[in-house]
Design a protein around this motif. Structure first.
Motif, PDB file in Angstrom:
ATOM      1  N   TRP A 157       0.879  -1.198   0.045  1.00 57.46           N
ATOM      2  CA  TRP A 157       0.035   0.039   0.063  1.00 57.46           C
ATOM      3  C   TRP A 157       1.014   1.218  -0.060  1.00 57.46           C
ATOM      4  CZ3 TRP A 157       1.073   2.748   4.496  1.00 57.46           C
ATOM      5  CH2 TRP A 157       1.864   2.111   5.514  1.00 57.46           C
ATOM      6  N   LEU A 158       2.097   1.168   0.325  1.00 54.00           N
ATOM      7  CA  LEU A 158       3.057   2.458   0.433  1.00 54.00           C
ATOM      8  C   LEU A 158       3.331   2.788  -1.130  1.00 54.00           C
ATOM      9  CD1 LEU A 158       5.749   2.001   3.244  1.00 54.00           C
ATOM     10  CD2 LEU A 158       4.255   3.633   2.736  1.00 54.00           C
ATOM     11  N   ASP A 159       3.135   1.854  -2.144  1.00 55.41           N
ATOM     12  CA  ASP A 159       3.734   2.017  -3.459  1.00 55.41           C
ATOM     13  C   ASP A 159       3.226   3.455  -4.250  1.00 55.41           C
ATOM     14  OD1 ASP A 159       5.279   0.951  -5.488  1.00 55.41           O
ATOM     15  OD2 ASP A 159       3.432   1.136  -6.649  1.00 55.41           O
ATOM     16  N   PRO A 160       2.065   3.998  -3.886  1.00 56.48           N
ATOM     17  CA  PRO A 160       1.439   5.316  -4.449  1.00 56.48           C
ATOM     18  C   PRO A 160       2.421   6.410  -3.764  1.00 56.48           C
ATOM     19  CG  PRO A 160      -0.291   3.977  -4.120  1.00 56.48           C
ATOM     20  CD  PRO A 160       0.790   3.103  -3.457  1.00 56.48           C
ATOM     21  N   PHE A 161       2.813   6.371  -2.342  1.00 51.86           N
ATOM     22  CA  PHE A 161       3.196   7.329  -1.987  1.00 51.86           C
ATOM     23  C   PHE A 161       4.810   7.293  -2.053  1.00 51.86           C
ATOM     24  CE2 PHE A 161      -0.155   5.923   0.896  1.00 51.86           C
ATOM     25  CZ  PHE A 161      -0.934   7.090   0.939  1.00 51.86           C
ATOM     26  N   MET A 162       5.406   6.029  -2.246  1.00 48.52           N
ATOM     27  CA  MET A 162       6.679   6.195  -2.696  1.00 48.52           C
ATOM     28  C   MET A 162       6.979   6.746  -4.262  1.00 48.52           C
ATOM     29  SD  MET A 162       8.619   4.099  -0.175  1.00 48.52           S
ATOM     30  CE  MET A 162       9.651   2.728  -0.857  1.00 48.52           C
ATOM     31  N   ARG A 163       6.187   6.713  -4.748  1.00 48.73           N
ATOM     32  CA  ARG A 163       6.245   7.036  -6.086  1.00 48.73           C
ATOM     33  C   ARG A 163       6.099   8.777  -6.300  1.00 48.73           C
ATOM     34  NH1 ARG A 163       7.688   3.623  -9.935  1.00 48.73           N
ATOM     35  NH2 ARG A 163       7.795   1.634  -9.095  1.00 48.73           N
ATOM     36  N   LEU A 164       5.382   9.331  -5.246  1.00 48.59           N
ATOM     37  CA  LEU A 164       5.315  10.809  -5.366  1.00 48.59           C
ATOM     38  C   LEU A 164       6.426  11.411  -5.648  1.00 48.59           C
ATOM     39  CD1 LEU A 164       2.760  11.080  -2.301  1.00 48.59           C
ATOM     40  CD2 LEU A 164       2.290  11.503  -4.872  1.00 48.59           C
ATOM     41  N   HIS A 165       7.673  11.313  -5.039  1.00 52.74           N
ATOM     42  CA  HIS A 165       8.797  11.952  -5.087  1.00 52.74           C
ATOM     43  C   HIS A 165      10.032  11.372  -4.549  1.00 52.74           C
ATOM     44  CE1 HIS A 165      11.634  15.484  -4.749  1.00 52.74           C
ATOM     45  NE2 HIS A 165      11.031  15.952  -5.664  1.00 52.74           N
ATOM     46  N   PRO A 166      11.248  11.145  -4.978  1.00 55.34           N
ATOM     47  CA  PRO A 166      12.464  10.811  -4.405  1.00 55.34           C
ATOM     48  C   PRO A 166      12.711  10.865  -2.946  1.00 55.34           C
ATOM     49  CG  PRO A 166      12.999  11.303  -6.624  1.00 55.34           C
ATOM     50  CD  PRO A 166      11.588  12.118  -6.191  1.00 55.34           C
ATOM     51  N   ALA A 167      12.190  12.278  -2.596  1.00 56.28           N
ATOM     52  CA  ALA A 167      12.227  12.585  -1.043  1.00 56.28           C
ATOM     53  C   ALA A 167      11.449  11.874  -0.277  1.00 56.28           C
ATOM     54  CB  ALA A 167      12.155  13.877  -0.889  1.00 56.28           C
ATOM     55  N   VAL A 168      10.352  11.283  -0.660  1.00 57.94           N
ATOM     56  CA  VAL A 168       9.477  10.427   0.147  1.00 57.94           C
ATOM     57  C   VAL A 168      10.360   9.046   0.488  1.00 57.94           C
ATOM     58  CG1 VAL A 168       7.389   9.197   0.245  1.00 57.94           C
ATOM     59  CG2 VAL A 168       7.401  11.327  -0.588  1.00 57.94           C
TER      60      VAL A 168
END
Length: 430
Positions: A157-168
């Motif tokens: 479930w983290l995948d969409p958040f991980m793809r927001l920006h390298p800083a995430v």
């Protein structure tokens, strides 16, 4: 300086998916006049002896393939979606000193050490001895990138958040640092005892050689990223797919070939080289799904216990077959998503339904799906009804077949073993 006749130690640990790429490299090294040495579990001695490759045993010992109950229990523990990866680490950590001693003995007199991401002491041996060292990875997840983040089985479930920006992704790694520090404390303690600097996190930057990193997978799966080690070479897959077990007949079972010839291309269902020990109802549900679709089914069941009680007309089951011979003759391949099986299915150029259990399998499946070559149905959700639905979508949309065929041409044009040994020889020459 001549590169002929060099002794090259290839250190690896795991299932056939972790062994076979290094067998492919060993065979290519030997073809060029070198002396390859496999430093791995003694359970693979039968395979090494069949191929005439020297094997130096490295602990911990794995159960014999004949000890089915012990193997089933171990595999069931290790393929767990949420806890499997940590259990792999836990399997190795109590044996770090033994692994170090065994690998240290294996590299005596060697000209180069090639390491797999497991079992964590390869970099320690290289730095302690000063031997020329090349590291390797088998799947993109091992080159953990903030620009192309992997899909993690513990928290998909983290995948969409991980793809927001390298800083995430960088924040995620920072938050995970205490956990990494706890898990890998035995590695850092061993380094301290040997008078070596602490080093990086063993599954992140600490695994990579400063000389050369071999990415033993296809550019179809992942393109180089800005935060990969700058000395990374993407070679393509290094393929080998023979079982090499005493008593096996030469070549593919004639009955299997007869089945393939007897009708339209079947859907091939396989759980690779280890997940079949935790198959559960996978093969029974697979037969039901294929029957509902009116499709033939070829089951590669791994062990006899997985054979369904009854097989309908148009279905057949065999323990093992070389993927290179059977997958190109499939309408589609349903598999667990291990990188070796994924590579073979990509090379075959057929659509895939990936059924990941854990580890890198979720990420490999996501990459297959993003490339338009297949779909993903997690193992926990796999049953006859859902498998039928996913396969109907896969086989009913011609775009999957077109993209899979295109990917297959790319993978077949690559030769991972040749490219990797070319790069190794450049290091030997230098």
């Amino acid at each position: 300086m001549s590169t002929q006749g060099k002794r090259v130690v290839l250190s690896t640990f795991g299932s056939f998916g972790d062994i076979h790429p290094y067998v492919a490299l060993a065979l290519e090294l030997r073809r060029r006049g070198h002396h390859p040495v496999l430093a791995t579990s003694a359970v693979y001695r039968e395979k090494a002896d069949a191929l005439g490759i020297e094997l130096r045993p490295v602990r911990p010992d794995l159960p014999s393939p004949d000890d089915l109950e012990a193997t089933r229990q171990l595999v069931s523990d290790l393929v767990d979606q949420r806890k499997g990866t940590e259990r792999v680490f836990g399997l190795l950590m109590p044996h770090l000193r033994e692994i170090y001693e065994d690998l240290l003995a294996a590299v005596e007199g060697a000209d180069l050490l090639l390491t797999h991401p497991l079992p964590f002491v390869g970099p320690v041996v290289a730095q302690k001895t000063g031997i020329p060292w090349v590291s390797s990875v088998l799947a993109p997840i091992s080159l953990f990138s903030a620009y192309d983040p992997p899909l993690l089985p513990q928290a998909p479930w983290l995948d969409p958040f991980m793809r927001l920006h390298p800083a995430v992704v960088r924040l995620f790694l920072l938050l995970g640092e205490p956990k990494f520090r706890s898990i890998f404390a035995p590695v850092h303690r061993l380094r301290r005892e040997l008078g070596l600097p602490r080093g990086g996190t063993p599954i992140l930057e600490g695994q990579h050689s400063p000389t050369l990193v071999l990415a033993l997978f296809s550019k179809v799966l992942a393109a180089p990223q800005p935060d990969w080690p700058p000395n990374t070479v993407v070679t393509g897959f290094a393929f080998y797919d023979r079982r090499d077990r005493a008593g096996d007949a030469e070549g593919t079972d004639p009955a299997l070939l007869e089945f393939l010839e007897a009708g339209e291309p079947p859907i091939i269902f396989t759980l690779g080289s280890s997940a079949f020990f935790a198959a559960g109802d996978f093969y029974r549900d697979s037969v039901a799904a294929a029957r509902s679709l009116g499709r033939r089914a070829l089951l590669l069941i791994g062990e006899e216990r997985n054979r369904p009680a009854s097989l309908p007309a148009g279905a057949a089951a065999f323990e093992y077959a070389p993927f290179s011979e059977v997958l190109p003759r499939a309408a589609a391949v349903v598999h667990q998503g291990g990188v070796g099986t994924t590579g073979q299915a990509l090379r075959a150029g057929v659509p895939q339904l990936v059924v990941p259990f854990g580890h890198d399998q979720f990420d490999n499946g996501a990459r297959v799906a993003r490339g338009g070559c297949g779909r993903v149905l997690p193992r926990r959700r796999y049953d006859a009804r859902r498998a039928e639905r996913e396969l109907r979508a896969l086989l009913g949309d011609e775009s999957y077949a077109r993209r899979a065929a295109r990917a297959g041409r790319v993978v077949r044009d690559e030769d991972g073993a040749v490219a990797a040994v070319d790069a190794i020889e450049r290091v030997l020459k230098a």
